[in-house]
Design a protein around this motif. Structure first.
Motif, mmCIF file in Angstrom:
data_model
loop_
_atom_site.group_PDB
_atom_site.id
_atom_site.type_symbol
_atom_site.label_atom_id
_atom_site.label_comp_id
_atom_site.label_asym_id
_atom_site.label_seq_id
_atom_site.Cartn_x
_atom_site.Cartn_y
_atom_site.Cartn_z
ATOM 1 N N ALA A 193 12.231 2.219 -4.955
ATOM 2 C CA ALA A 193 12.554 3.528 -4.372
ATOM 3 C C ALA A 193 11.338 4.442 -4.373
ATOM 4 N N GLU A 194 10.553 4.383 -5.441
ATOM 5 C CA GLU A 194 9.373 5.241 -5.538
ATOM 6 C C GLU A 194 8.287 4.812 -4.564
ATOM 7 N N MET A 195 8.169 3.503 -4.319
ATOM 8 C CA MET A 195 7.189 3.015 -3.347
ATOM 9 C C MET A 195 7.457 3.571 -1.963
ATOM 10 N N ALA A 196 8.727 3.694 -1.628
ATOM 11 C CA ALA A 196 9.102 4.209 -0.306
ATOM 12 C C ALA A 196 8.684 5.664 -0.128
ATOM 13 N N ASN A 197 8.409 6.360 -1.233
ATOM 14 C CA ASN A 197 8.040 7.774 -1.167
ATOM 15 C C ASN A 197 6.529 7.999 -1.142
ATOM 16 N N VAL A 198 5.737 6.913 -1.179
ATOM 17 C CA VAL A 198 4.285 7.064 -1.206
ATOM 18 C C VAL A 198 3.789 7.686 0.096
ATOM 19 N N GLY A 228 -8.880 4.028 2.802
ATOM 20 C CA GLY A 228 -8.439 5.191 3.552
ATOM 21 C C GLY A 228 -7.146 5.752 2.978
ATOM 22 N N THR A 229 -6.604 6.722 3.679
ATOM 23 C CA THR A 229 -5.376 7.361 3.245
ATOM 24 C C THR A 229 -4.181 6.519 3.676
ATOM 25 N N THR A 230 -3.302 6.198 2.717
ATOM 26 C CA THR A 230 -2.197 5.283 2.984
ATOM 27 C C THR A 230 -0.842 5.949 2.725
ATOM 28 N N SER A 231 0.061 5.780 3.677
ATOM 29 C CA SER A 231 1.469 6.138 3.522
ATOM 30 C C SER A 231 2.289 4.940 3.953
ATOM 31 N N GLU A 255 5.990 -0.374 6.130
ATOM 32 C CA GLU A 255 4.706 -0.660 6.759
ATOM 33 C C GLU A 255 3.689 0.428 6.404
ATOM 34 N N ALA A 256 2.452 0.022 6.137
ATOM 35 C CA ALA A 256 1.392 0.980 5.845
ATOM 36 C C ALA A 256 0.993 1.729 7.104
ATOM 37 N N VAL A 257 0.824 3.021 6.949
ATOM 38 C CA VAL A 257 0.318 3.867 8.025
ATOM 39 C C VAL A 257 -1.102 4.241 7.622
ATOM 40 N N LYS A 258 -2.100 3.655 8.311
ATOM 41 C CA LYS A 258 -3.483 3.891 7.932
ATOM 42 C C LYS A 258 -4.404 3.636 9.119
#
Length: 420
Positions: A379-384, A392-395, A401-404
């Motif tokens: 659950a916490e990973m989903a909030n990254v 780079g900056t990762t969400s 899926e990583a947004v980078k």
């Protein structure tokens, strides 16, 4: 990397068989209880009754189907992190880089006091680049080692096979290198911290057509899911932008001779997109030059290794390829990571090592907030959001899926430099 997209069409049932001795044990204890009441052999009956109670207690305890949330015993104050990938075999360089990246992050985290007083311990398993071996490795990590999370798998085919196992077991799995589209669709315990094949292929196509003005392309692709995904998305974007793809040829991993495909392609193209890995790409580049083909060499993240230049020499000079990391970045955190990695392993970190390093740091950050609990960690990973890593900056989006950023690198004077 290599994938098995057919796995995505329907989840396999990886639930382990339940031991059914418990129900038999209950019947057994019930019958023994009757005999205990009516028998004059009280001593024997009492002993049997106690044995049955112990048996029943064993059946209702924690078993392989429900491994404990902690990655280690409270006494040891250890959180176990699994890693699975090819540590030997044809793709060992990728797996070794991932293992080294994770270990580098763990060493730094432990030196700073660990996570909430717990020491992180890496357990790395060798898949040998084979999906069956990967499945066995993941099953061991979950059932025997009781890991809290797994960094891996490394190749997309491995990840496609083992992701359902991790999902069904409720164990977080984050791949730092598997790029085949659709992998995170397996479930909410599966995340990816790397750019996907479709994204990187389309962005490179847009760059070379719109910014460099190239108009005529040929594609030579590895006949596996990694190569096919890159080929399909690159050609689609090129044609969408009004340029043309005049030749498409395939090859197999491990091939040595590409002269037939290059003869068909000819030398009337602006660029040759190689949808595959650096080993074959270096050989293709050399053979293309010997056949008089002067087309610009293009590729994807499978190019990102110093071995591309080591094997290809002058033939790969000027090549452009997509990546998620650039070791020459001047930022302080990148250079600190590069320096530490070089000291530990006597080589420069590649994209696999960097993504693995960031992945472990992200998991550790989530562990600090979630505690050593698998469900809370997921659950916490989903909030990254906006994690400041060396890649780079990762969400993460709602699919894991990583947004980078996608980086485009260039081979210049025998070294990698940033083109975009």
């Amino acid at each position: 990397m290599k994938s098995m997209n057919h796995v995505f069409k329907g989840k396999k049932n990886y639930a382990r068989a339940k031991f059914d001795g418990c129900s038999e044990g209950k019947d057994h204890i019930h019958n023994r209880g009757k005999r205990f009441i009516i028998s004059s052999f009280r001593t024997v009956s009492i002993a049997a009754f106690l044995a049955a109670v112990i048996f029943l207690a064993g059946c209702t305890g924690s078993g392989a189907d429900s491994p404990p949330a902690s990655g280690g015993s409270d006494g040891d104050k250890i959180i176990k992190i699994g890693m699975v990938g090819p540590l030997t075999g044809d793709y060992a360089t990728y797996g070794q880089s991932v293992r080294n990246g994770v270990q580098t992050a763990i060493d730094e985290i432990n030196a700073e006091g660990g996570v909430n007083g717990f020491t992180l311990q890496l357990i790395a398993e060798d898949s040998k680049g084979e999906s069956t071996e990967a499945a066995n490795a993941v099953q061991k990590l979950i059932d025997q080692d009781k890991v809290t999370a797994i960094v891996g798998a490394v190749l997309s085919g491995e990840t496609a096979t083992v992701a359902p196992i991790a999902q069904d077991s409720g164990v977080l799995m984050v791949t730092p290198s598997s790029t085949a589209p659709g992998l995170t669709d397996t479930g909410d315990y599966i995340f990816r911290n790397v750019i996907t094949d479709d994204v990187q292929a389309r962005q490179l196509a847009e760059y070379v057509v719109s910014e460099l003005g190239l108009k005529k392309f040929a594609v030579l692709y590895a006949n596996n899911d990694y190569g096919v995904a890159l080929k399909d998305n690159f050609t689609a974007k090129v044609e969408e932008l009004g340029a043309s793809v005049v030749g498409v040829e395939s090859y197999l991993d491990g091939d040595e001779d590409f002269r037939a495909q290059l003869t068909k392609i000819g030398n009337e193209v602006d660029a040759l997109y190689i949808a595959g890995y650096y080993t074959e790409a270096a050989k293709i580049a050399q053979q293309a030059r010997r056949q008089g083909i002067e087309a610009r060499l293009l590729g994807a993240d499978g190019f990102y290794s110093g071995k591309l230049v080591e094997l290809g020499g002058d033939a790969v000079e000027g090549a452009l390829f997509t990546a998620g990391f650039y070791s020459g970045d001047s930022s302080e955190n990148v250079q600190a990571f590069v320096s530490t990695y070089k000291q530990k392993y006597s080589e420069e970190p590649d994209m696999f090592a960097a993504n693995a390093y960031d992945t472990m740091k992200i998991v550790a950050q989530a562990l600090e907030k979630a505690g050593n609990d698998r469900a809370a960690l997921k659950a916490e990973m989903a909030n990254v959001k906006d994690f400041p890593g060396v890649t780079g900056t990762t969400s993460f989006d709602d699919r894991g899926e990583a947004v980078k950023e996608v980086i485009i690198l260039k081979v210049e004077n025998g070294k990698f430099s940033r083109a975009r």
